[in-house]
Design an enzyme around this catalytic site. Sequence first.
Site, PDB file in Angstrom:
ATOM      1  N   ASP A  13     103.563  92.285  29.267  1.00  0.00           N
ATOM      2  CA  ASP A  13     103.481  92.191  30.732  1.00  0.00           C
ATOM      3  C   ASP A  13     102.827  93.380  31.435  1.00  0.00           C
ATOM      4  O   ASP A  13     103.116  94.530  31.092  1.00  0.00           O
ATOM      5  CB  ASP A  13     104.878  92.119  31.348  1.00  0.00           C
ATOM      6  CG  ASP A  13     105.831  91.196  30.635  1.00  0.00           C
ATOM      7  OD1 ASP A  13     105.402  90.456  29.749  1.00  0.00           O
ATOM      8  OD2 ASP A  13     107.020  91.234  30.976  1.00  0.00           O
ATOM      9  N   ARG A  47     116.937  91.507  34.422  1.00  0.00           N
ATOM     10  CA  ARG A  47     115.777  92.385  34.172  1.00  0.00           C
ATOM     11  C   ARG A  47     114.584  92.133  35.097  1.00  0.00           C
ATOM     12  O   ARG A  47     114.559  91.188  35.843  1.00  0.00           O
ATOM     13  CB  ARG A  47     115.317  92.234  32.716  1.00  0.00           C
ATOM     14  CG  ARG A  47     114.898  90.851  32.302  1.00  0.00           C
ATOM     15  CD  ARG A  47     114.453  90.854  30.831  1.00  0.00           C
ATOM     16  NE  ARG A  47     114.146  89.514  30.357  1.00  0.00           N
ATOM     17  CZ  ARG A  47     115.031  88.676  29.816  1.00  0.00           C
ATOM     18  NH1 ARG A  47     116.301  89.039  29.695  1.00  0.00           N
ATOM     19  NH2 ARG A  47     114.662  87.474  29.417  1.00  0.00           N
TER      20      ARG A  47
HETATM   21  C1  FRU Z   1     108.405  88.892  29.767  1.00  0.00           C
HETATM   22  C2  FRU Z   1     109.451  89.803  29.151  1.00  0.00           C
HETATM   23  C3  FRU Z   1     110.293  90.457  30.233  1.00  0.00           C
HETATM   24  C4  FRU Z   1     110.786  91.711  29.566  1.00  0.00           C
HETATM   25  C5  FRU Z   1     109.593  92.103  28.721  1.00  0.00           C
HETATM   26  C6  FRU Z   1     109.961  92.765  27.426  1.00  0.00           C
HETATM   27  O1  FRU Z   1     107.304  88.653  28.961  1.00  0.00           O
HETATM   28  O2  FRU Z   1     110.240  89.077  28.238  1.00  0.00           O
HETATM   29  O3  FRU Z   1     111.325  89.643  30.744  1.00  0.00           O
HETATM   30  O4  FRU Z   1     111.114  92.698  30.496  1.00  0.00           O
HETATM   31  O5  FRU Z   1     108.866  90.906  28.467  1.00  0.00           O
HETATM   32  O6  FRU Z   1     108.835  93.257  26.776  1.00  0.00           O
END
Ligand code: FRU
Length: 462
Positions: free
Chosen positions: A27, A148
């Site tokens: 991300d 999160r």
């Molecule tokens: C989305 C995710 C988020 C998390 C991150 C972990 O792709 O699963 O929810 O914070 O990637 O890398």
Amino acid sequence: MQEAMKVTNQRYRLGYHLMTKGGWMNDPNGFSWFKGYYHMFYQYYPYAAEWGPMHWGHARSKDLVHWETLPVALCPDENEDGCFSGSAVVYDDKLWLIYTGHHVTNPKDSEEFYQDQNIAWSEDGITFHKYEGNPVLRAPEGNTKHFRDPKVWQEGDTFYMVLGSQGSDELGRALLYESKDLKQWQPVSVLDKAATLEDEGYMWECPDFFRLDGRDILLMSPQGLEPQGDCFRNLNQTGYLLGSRDEHEHLVRKNFTEIDRGHDFYATQTMLAPDGRRLMTAWMNAWDSPMQEKEDGWAGALTLPRELRVEKGRLYQQPAREMASMRTRTLLAGSLAAGSRLPIPATSELELEFREAGDFNGSLLKITGGTQQLEISLDAKGGRIIVQRTTKDGSRAARLLPFEDLKLHIFVDKSSAEIFVNEGELTFTERIYWQEPLELSLSGKAAEAARVYALEKETNQY
Ligand code: FRU
């Protein structure tokens, strides 16, 4: 000392998209503007081309085109098993990062974890210090372990945070909090939650909330939706809920709409540019993407920054206007007859207009490179556009609003294509592992207006 992953083969390296110098990316995080630079952070694992304990990689740019990689901004410390996704705001002349601390409680089972919210700050936009009072927010009663991806913004002297969460009813939702100083957070509301598990998922990852053209928009990446209907919705989806925020801080809104209809688009993040544009980027992959570049020591990239607007009650996307500065040569300015073939560089931009295409049925064009091919067709009866790549389950389709002329704007970059249809009404983002050289071929219809540009590699510092 662990050794950072090195790229072993250049064949799929992108010419002008943001990617790591080696290792894994997912991300986008902390997309912001601070002291004369756009800053982009991203979920990063430097030591393998696989997801691992998450760091925040970091790059900055003055123009959204040339990116300079900076030292890693956040590393998980001894209390954290990862610094998960989050955002950035400018406050008190500092750049603040707001991120999720991921904590695994059973070393034998990575599914046993809890998550909390943390902050870090920087005065120069390069070196970051974690706040000694972390965490600044823990999961409330009635929440599961999923808590999160904070997205923070400022309204007057108040900071707001929208957070991805799962309630104890096992439905995805977005929680709203407020703060005056980023350190003390008070709950405001459940901004919105999934109507049903089937339609809107069990967890909303990476929420983002903003006002645009008089509407309130919640972007999120719901987990747990099934691919649906004749328009082949992705398993990993990112979409938006468009409506208005009422006096109880709830979003009154329409149904979930997928933002991008391609295979490789997930976990959006937006920012407000200094000139007032709402810019968005996303991970140019998805969790179930094959990511062939893993063999070469790297994985993942971000999409081009896109400008958002609301039109006809929908979210439209266009490539950020800065992208036009990458054009170094005009290879064609005119028209292309049906059946014509044109060699194109592996980093190129195509603008094609098919006049009176509303009732055309069949293949419009192909971009071919070795065994790999991307094909765009129209299905007149269903009013659909279909994008197909040479992979298993390679087809994606979406319905278009009624139109006369079809406008396609395509960014080809080595192992990716971003397709903007009819001024951004629909987009398709695809990774596709062509072998060079590439060729554009038109099928049964002429493009009365066609422009092809070479985009040069030198525009990127990688
Ligand atoms: C989305 C995710 C988020 C998390 C991150 C972990 O792709 O699963 O929810 O914070 O990637 O890398």
